[in-house]
Design a protein around this motif. Structure first.
Motif, PDB file in Angstrom:
ATOM      1  N   LEU A  21       3.078  -4.471  -3.445  1.00  0.00           N
ATOM      2  CA  LEU A  21       2.691  -4.800  -2.070  1.00  0.00           C
ATOM      3  C   LEU A  21       3.744  -5.636  -1.358  1.00  0.00           C
ATOM      4  O   LEU A  21       3.876  -5.551  -0.132  1.00  0.00           O
ATOM      5  CB  LEU A  21       1.356  -5.556  -2.080  1.00  0.00           C
ATOM      6  N   GLU A  22       4.496  -6.453  -2.085  1.00  0.00           N
ATOM      7  CA  GLU A  22       5.510  -7.291  -1.452  1.00  0.00           C
ATOM      8  C   GLU A  22       6.737  -6.499  -1.027  1.00  0.00           C
ATOM      9  O   GLU A  22       7.524  -6.989  -0.210  1.00  0.00           O
ATOM     10  CB  GLU A  22       5.920  -8.415  -2.411  1.00  0.00           C
ATOM     11  N   ARG A  72       5.183  -0.346  -0.559  1.00  0.00           N
ATOM     12  CA  ARG A  72       3.900  -0.287   0.128  1.00  0.00           C
ATOM     13  C   ARG A  72       3.785   0.983   0.974  1.00  0.00           C
ATOM     14  O   ARG A  72       2.695   1.562   1.091  1.00  0.00           O
ATOM     15  CB  ARG A  72       3.725  -1.528   1.001  1.00  0.00           C
ATOM     16  N   ALA A  73       4.900   1.440   1.540  1.00  0.00           N
ATOM     17  CA  ALA A  73       4.869   2.677   2.330  1.00  0.00           C
ATOM     18  C   ALA A  73       4.574   3.882   1.444  1.00  0.00           C
ATOM     19  O   ALA A  73       3.767   4.756   1.806  1.00  0.00           O
ATOM     20  CB  ALA A  73       6.198   2.860   3.062  1.00  0.00           C
ATOM     21  N   HIS A  74       5.200   3.948   0.258  1.00  0.00           N
ATOM     22  CA  HIS A  74       4.919   5.063  -0.652  1.00  0.00           C
ATOM     23  C   HIS A  74       3.494   4.974  -1.190  1.00  0.00           C
ATOM     24  O   HIS A  74       2.845   6.015  -1.397  1.00  0.00           O
ATOM     25  CB  HIS A  74       5.918   5.050  -1.806  1.00  0.00           C
ATOM     26  N   PHE A  75       2.999   3.772  -1.413  1.00  0.00           N
ATOM     27  CA  PHE A  75       1.612   3.617  -1.870  1.00  0.00           C
ATOM     28  C   PHE A  75       0.635   4.062  -0.787  1.00  0.00           C
ATOM     29  O   PHE A  75      -0.419   4.638  -1.092  1.00  0.00           O
ATOM     30  CB  PHE A  75       1.372   2.163  -2.261  1.00  0.00           C
ATOM     31  N   ARG A  99      -3.260   8.167   1.224  1.00  0.00           N
ATOM     32  CA  ARG A  99      -3.651   9.194   2.187  1.00  0.00           C
ATOM     33  C   ARG A  99      -4.023  10.485   1.465  1.00  0.00           C
ATOM     34  O   ARG A  99      -4.946  11.205   1.893  1.00  0.00           O
ATOM     35  CB  ARG A  99      -2.521   9.448   3.178  1.00  0.00           C
ATOM     36  N   ILE A 100      -3.302  10.788   0.381  1.00  0.00           N
ATOM     37  CA  ILE A 100      -3.641  11.986  -0.388  1.00  0.00           C
ATOM     38  C   ILE A 100      -5.020  11.841  -1.013  1.00  0.00           C
ATOM     39  O   ILE A 100      -5.782  12.813  -1.102  1.00  0.00           O
ATOM     40  CB  ILE A 100      -2.564  12.240  -1.466  1.00  0.00           C
ATOM     41  N   ASN A 151      -8.173   1.352   2.867  1.00  0.00           N
ATOM     42  CA  ASN A 151      -8.184   0.118   2.065  1.00  0.00           C
ATOM     43  C   ASN A 151      -6.903  -0.682   2.273  1.00  0.00           C
ATOM     44  O   ASN A 151      -6.940  -1.895   2.522  1.00  0.00           O
ATOM     45  CB  ASN A 151      -8.362   0.453   0.588  1.00  0.00           C
ATOM     46  N   LEU A 152      -5.765  -0.008   2.187  1.00  0.00           N
ATOM     47  CA  LEU A 152      -4.493  -0.698   2.389  1.00  0.00           C
ATOM     48  C   LEU A 152      -4.332  -1.113   3.852  1.00  0.00           C
ATOM     49  O   LEU A 152      -3.773  -2.181   4.139  1.00  0.00           O
ATOM     50  CB  LEU A 152      -3.331   0.192   1.947  1.00  0.00           C
ATOM     51  N   SER A 153      -4.814  -0.314   4.776  1.00  0.00           N
ATOM     52  CA  SER A 153      -4.731  -0.689   6.197  1.00  0.00           C
ATOM     53  C   SER A 153      -5.556  -1.949   6.462  1.00  0.00           C
ATOM     54  O   SER A 153      -5.129  -2.833   7.219  1.00  0.00           O
ATOM     55  CB  SER A 153      -5.229   0.463   7.074  1.00  0.00           C
TER      56      SER A 153
END
Length: 359
Positions: free
Chosen positions: A197-198, A203-206, A211-212, A218-220
């Motif tokens: 996350l840091e 974080r972008a790839h996660f 999304r898949i 949750n991340l948003s």
């Protein structure tokens, strides 16, 4: 009285005798008990103790009042440290943060209640879980071996150290946002969920992975809570209302699933919004992603593909302390430029590249 030597019984007897004379026998219960014990123990030399106490009182009267108060406070503190009352932690044997369970209640006499509390404290200590030294050392070695390849001091900077060379490639490929991360950077995402996350790229790839799985909300929500926590104070009420309407309100566009107890606490806090009002809900979503989505991300084909396609900087000779390494081809000295311009070739003693010359 010096604190470099251990406290002697004779010195303590003189202190109590001096205090007894000054207060005309009005000692505390504990001091009166110690005074009687020392009197019986040193009966053969008690006259010497009383004589020394009277002599010290006579010498104290010749000092100024301020000096007498300072010396009296120092002496009292010294004996509180070396002869602590029952229930007070001994600072000579343990730190102030590791006091006994009876440190909050100072007991002047060792009665039945005192020993009951001591027994109960010992029982709780026996039932307390403790980590063995071998387990702690194994965890420390595992942590060191895991992070050593990622330490620039221990393993060196790839492709080169930008602090001692003119090449800034190391900074470019390790920028906060890059198109293709390095392999070491992708490997760090598997160390912990917090590492992922840091890193903005991680974080972008996660987010793409979530999304898949249709759980990107949750991340948003976690990112929105972070923005609320670190945002401006004037924007807090508006951000709280926006996060609630987007993620927590009934029929929200990106509704997140949290338990009823956490929702009740959050709704109570929304009546007086502040920047930490959503911490309980954020922690719930964080643990949900850590225990469910994060392990699946590490096992997914997306993460394995990122490891394979990650950038691997060209290998260089690694040293234990790379900052001691000097480049073989450094920039020429300004003092040599006029000579080279006039056609005179000035070479270093060790060869053209600063290294050992060729035979």
């Amino acid at each position: 009285m010096s604190t470099l030597w251990p406290a002697a019984e004779l010195d303590y007897a003189i202190y109590l005798a001096k205090k007894n004379i000054r207060k005309h026998g009005a000692l505390g219960d504990l001091e009166k008990e110690h005074h009687g014990q020392l009197h019986r123990k040193m009966n053969h030399m008690w006259d010497l103790v009383v004589m020394q106490a009277r002599e010290q009182l006579r010498a104290a009267k010749q000092r100024r009042k301020g000096d007498r108060l300072v010396i009296a406070c120092q002496e009292q503190t010294y004996w509180l440290v070396n002869r602590p009352p029952p229930g007070v932690p001994n600072v000579l044997e343990q730190g102030p943060k590791r006091g006994s369970c009876t440190a909050r209640q100072v007991l002047m006499t060792k009665n039945a209640d005192f020993y009951k509390r001591e027994i109960e404290c010992c029982r709780r200590a026996l039932g307390r879980t403790r980590v063995k030294s071998s387990v702690s050392l194994e965890a420390y070695l595992k942590f060191s071996n895991q992070h050593r390849p990622h330490d620039p001091i221990m393993s060196g900077c790839l492709p080169s150290n930008p602090w001692i060379t003119d090449d800034d490639t190391y900074w470019a490929i390790n920028a906060p946002r890059v198109a293709e991360p390095t392999q070491l950077r992708v490997q760090r995402w598997a160390f912990s969920f917090q590492e992922l996350l840091e890193d903005p790229v991680g974080r972008a790839h996660f987010m793409d992975f979530l999304r898949i799985e249709f759980s990107a909300e949750n991340l948003s929500f976690w990112e929105a809570c972070e923005q609320l926590r670190h945002g401006g104070q004037a924007q807090v009420p508006g951000l709280v209302d926006a996060v609630y309407q987007q993620f927590l309100a009934p029929g929200a566009a990106h509704w997140v699933n949290i338990d009823s107890q956490t929702m009740e606490r959050t709704l109570e806090g929304l009546q007086r919004p502040h920047r930490y009002v959503l911490d309980a809900a954020q922690l719930h979503i964080y643990m949900l992603m850590k225990k469910d989505s994060y392990p699946r991300f590490l096992k997914s084909d997306m993460y394995k593909t990122l490891l394979v396609e990650a950038v691997i900087p060209p290998e260089t000779k690694r040293r234990v302390f790379p900052f001691m390494w000097k480049p073989r081809r450094s920039s020429p000295s300004p003092a040599l430029l006029p000579a080279s311009a006039s056609g005179e070739c000035v070479a270093a003693p060790g060869g053209p590249g600063g290294g050992p010359g060729e035979a």
